[in-house]
Write a protein that holds these residues in place. Structure first.
Motif, PDB file in Angstrom:
ATOM      1  N   SER A 113      38.101  45.723  44.221  1.00 51.68           N
ATOM      2  CA  SER A 113      38.402  44.665  43.267  1.00 51.68           C
ATOM      3  C   SER A 113      38.112  44.986  41.771  1.00 51.68           C
ATOM      4  CB  SER A 113      37.377  43.483  43.730  1.00 51.68           C
ATOM      5  OG  SER A 113      37.871  42.958  45.088  1.00 51.68           O
ATOM      6  N   ILE A 114      36.738  45.693  41.591  1.00 55.33           N
ATOM      7  CA  ILE A 114      36.557  46.309  40.404  1.00 55.33           C
ATOM      8  C   ILE A 114      37.671  47.034  39.678  1.00 55.33           C
ATOM      9  CG2 ILE A 114      34.985  47.622  38.718  1.00 55.33           C
ATOM     10  CD1 ILE A 114      32.881  46.666  40.936  1.00 55.33           C
ATOM     11  N   LEU A 115      38.060  48.014  40.491  1.00 52.86           N
ATOM     12  CA  LEU A 115      39.265  48.938  40.047  1.00 52.86           C
ATOM     13  C   LEU A 115      40.629  47.947  39.816  1.00 52.86           C
ATOM     14  CD1 LEU A 115      38.631  51.805  42.537  1.00 52.86           C
ATOM     15  CD2 LEU A 115      37.810  51.429  39.949  1.00 52.86           C
ATOM     16  N   MET A 116      40.678  46.891  40.503  1.00 52.96           N
ATOM     17  CA  MET A 116      42.028  46.146  40.240  1.00 52.96           C
ATOM     18  C   MET A 116      42.054  45.349  39.011  1.00 52.96           C
ATOM     19  SD  MET A 116      42.989  42.600  42.147  1.00 52.96           S
ATOM     20  CE  MET A 116      41.642  41.949  41.626  1.00 52.96           C
ATOM     21  N   LEU A 117      40.745  44.793  38.447  1.00 53.79           N
ATOM     22  CA  LEU A 117      40.678  44.239  37.312  1.00 53.79           C
ATOM     23  C   LEU A 117      40.737  45.103  36.125  1.00 53.79           C
ATOM     24  CD1 LEU A 117      37.424  41.962  38.307  1.00 53.79           C
ATOM     25  CD2 LEU A 117      39.893  41.418  37.991  1.00 53.79           C
ATOM     26  N   LEU A 118      40.536  46.387  36.369  1.00 51.61           N
ATOM     27  CA  LEU A 118      40.591  47.190  35.270  1.00 51.61           C
ATOM     28  C   LEU A 118      42.152  47.624  34.959  1.00 51.61           C
ATOM     29  CD1 LEU A 118      37.644  49.994  35.891  1.00 51.61           C
ATOM     30  CD2 LEU A 118      37.806  48.346  33.997  1.00 51.61           C
ATOM     31  N   ALA A 119      42.946  47.569  36.271  1.00 51.20           N
ATOM     32  CA  ALA A 119      44.268  47.872  36.205  1.00 51.20           C
ATOM     33  C   ALA A 119      44.984  46.609  35.469  1.00 51.20           C
ATOM     34  CB  ALA A 119      45.002  47.999  37.308  1.00 51.20           C
ATOM     35  N   PHE A 120      44.465  45.569  35.743  1.00 45.43           N
ATOM     36  CA  PHE A 120      44.877  44.312  35.141  1.00 45.43           C
ATOM     37  C   PHE A 120      44.742  44.165  33.328  1.00 45.43           C
ATOM     38  CE2 PHE A 120      44.725  41.598  39.241  1.00 45.43           C
ATOM     39  CZ  PHE A 120      45.757  42.177  39.660  1.00 45.43           C
ATOM     40  N   MET A 121      43.569  45.096  33.006  1.00 46.75           N
ATOM     41  CA  MET A 121      43.308  45.090  31.587  1.00 46.75           C
ATOM     42  C   MET A 121      44.476  45.587  30.768  1.00 46.75           C
ATOM     43  SD  MET A 121      40.435  43.951  31.019  1.00 46.75           S
ATOM     44  CE  MET A 121      40.182  44.700  29.079  1.00 46.75           C
ATOM     45  N   ALA A 122      45.323  46.199  31.587  1.00 40.70           N
ATOM     46  CA  ALA A 122      46.828  46.811  30.716  1.00 40.70           C
ATOM     47  C   ALA A 122      47.557  45.542  30.344  1.00 40.70           C
ATOM     48  CB  ALA A 122      47.465  47.678  31.586  1.00 40.70           C
ATOM     49  N   PHE A 123      47.666  44.359  30.815  1.00 36.96           N
ATOM     50  CA  PHE A 123      48.352  43.276  30.962  1.00 36.96           C
ATOM     51  C   PHE A 123      48.272  42.743  29.466  1.00 36.96           C
ATOM     52  CE2 PHE A 123      49.957  39.001  30.959  1.00 36.96           C
ATOM     53  CZ  PHE A 123      51.208  38.952  31.806  1.00 36.96           C
ATOM     54  N   PRO A 124      47.174  42.370  28.996  1.00 35.82           N
ATOM     55  CA  PRO A 124      47.153  41.503  27.598  1.00 35.82           C
ATOM     56  C   PRO A 124      47.763  42.595  26.628  1.00 35.82           C
ATOM     57  CG  PRO A 124      44.853  42.199  28.262  1.00 35.82           C
ATOM     58  CD  PRO A 124      45.869  42.247  29.540  1.00 35.82           C
ATOM     59  N   PHE A 125      47.349  43.853  26.479  1.00 37.17           N
ATOM     60  CA  PHE A 125      47.831  44.856  25.578  1.00 37.17           C
ATOM     61  C   PHE A 125      49.330  44.868  25.547  1.00 37.17           C
ATOM     62  CE2 PHE A 125      43.636  46.514  26.377  1.00 37.17           C
ATOM     63  CZ  PHE A 125      42.912  46.511  25.154  1.00 37.17           C
TER      64      PHE A 125
END
Length: 415
Positions: A370-382
């Motif tokens: 779940s933590i690793l998923m959130l880190l992947a989602f961090m690409a979205f706003p950029f």
């Protein structure tokens, strides 16, 4: 087949990509085993040797791409491939640990010089409407080479006492490709770069890293690279520590998914902007990662591997297309080279995944992934911010173009 009618030089890049990846994966995945079993080097030193390649490659990618803008694609490709061939000869005969450090660094250097230059050349000789197809074919070649290489390497004895042969075969493949590039250079002349377009290295750095759309793309790609790194690092440890057969099967599913859905998927996503595809891709990356931690059932793991691989295709193929769209022609190599800084995310992702496994343990898959998923989602706003900026730029350009057209028409009517 109409969709596969590329410039001969584009085919040279695509086929050369297959050859170089086959040669690379014949030996490098087995290098750690070779250094430990055959050369007797301790695991910590082996890790440092392998890390040097990644570290050197991060900075040299931009320099190599920028040099290809100034010196020409062919000279940089030929020299890097020829030198890369000698590195594998060195691996075959090296005995000293310090020499392996040097060879690993040179391996990272020449690979990072070759890769952005090859991508820039592919973009140079392919029209904008065909670039998606060309980079799609290149990514297909990467995955086929990545599948064939290890199998050939095993047959030739990679990682064992007979590792001399696979290293020499890899060196031979690179040398043959360097010769082929010389022939293509003589047969197919590229348009010379206008002298007025050439800029100093300092100015190149300034232009590339002041391009806000590119910077947002690059920042997003750092998180994308971090997400992809879990395939052969965190996931291999999490599943492979007690179900190695399942992990191996999932790796095969990853390759098969690329082969089967890559072409129709990229054709479908042509209906949308590149940055929209990247946004969808990073979300699929994250969902795939989450599934690895939530489920133990093999069928569910296969489903989430397909989701993960779909994100991989969108982010890596469309990412190359986007750089070709936003980079000025005379700085295309520098832009592709700067894209190599995403390796920072790959390094960090591997490290973070290992830390989470060490601290939380193998029984906490849902929390870890779940933590690793959130880190992947961090690409979205950029990616989203970059898309808004690009849309504003295109809107402003269209407005200026329309205004100029109206003025020309007014002058024509007046006269």
């Amino acid at each position: 087949m109409k969709t596969l009618k590329f410039h001969p030089v584009a085919w040279a890049v695509i086929i050369g990509t297959f050859l170089s990846r086959t040669g690379f994966y014949m030996t490098i995945p087995f290098l750690a085993i070779y250094l430990g079993k055959v050369k007797g080097i301790d695991p910590a030193t082996i890790g440092a040797i392998l890390a040097v390649s990644l570290f050197v490659g991060t900075g040299s990618s931009f320099i190599g791409g920028a040099l290809s803008d100034r010196l020409g694609r062919y000279p940089v490709l030929i020299s890097s491939m020829a030198a890369w061939s000698l590195v594998f000869v060195g691996f075959a005969f090296a005995e000293n640990t310090s020499l392996f450090f040097l060879l690993s660094a040179l391996n990272g250097l020449f690979r990072s010089v070759f890769e952005p230059t090859a991508r820039a050349l592919l973009a140079d000789v392919t029209s904008e409407e065909r670039r998606s197809d060309a980079f799609n074919a290149r990514y297909f070649a990467i995955n086929i080479g990545g599948s064939v290489g290890p199998l050939v390497g095993l047959k030739l004895g990679a990682g064992g006492l007979s590792s001399l042969l696979p290293f020499m075969v890899s060196a031979g493949i690179f040398a043959v490709y360097a010769i082929a590039l010389i022939i293509f250079m003589l047969l197919y002349k590229l348009e010379p770069q206008e002298t007025s377009d050439l800029v100093s290295m300092k100015k190149t750095v300034s232009i590339v890293f002041k391009d806000k759309v590119f910077i947002y793309f690059l920042l997003g790609n750092v998180f994308v690279a971090g997400a992809y790194s879990h395939l052969d690092s965190t996931l291999s440890q999490f599943i492979g520590h007690n179900r190695l057969g399942v992990y191996s099967f999932l790796f095969v599913i990853n390759t098969l998914t690329v082969v089967i859905i890559q072409y129709p998927l990229t054709r479908l996503m042509k209906r949308f902007s590149s940055l929209t595809s990247l946004k969808v891709g990073c979300l699929l990356f994250g969902l795939g990662i989450l599934g690895f931690g939530l489920f133990e059932n093999v069928y569910m793991l296969v489903l989430f591997m397909v989701i993960f691989t779909t994100g991989e295709i969108l982010c890596y193929v469309i990412g190359d297309v986007l750089i070709g769209e936003i980079a000025p022609a005379h700085l295309r190599g520098a832009y592709y080279g700067a894209g190599g800084f995403m390796i920072i995310g790959q390094s960090a992702g591997t490290w973070i995944g290992g830390i989470l496994l060490s601290i939380l343990g193998f029984g906490q898959g849902p929390i870890i992934f779940s933590i690793l998923m959130l880190l992947a989602f961090m690409a979205f706003p950029f990616f989203h911010r970059g898309q808004k900026l690009r849309e504003n730029q295109q809107r402003a350009a269209n407005t200026r173009g329309g205004s100029i057209g109206m003025k020309v028409e007014e002058i024509h009517n007046f006269s």
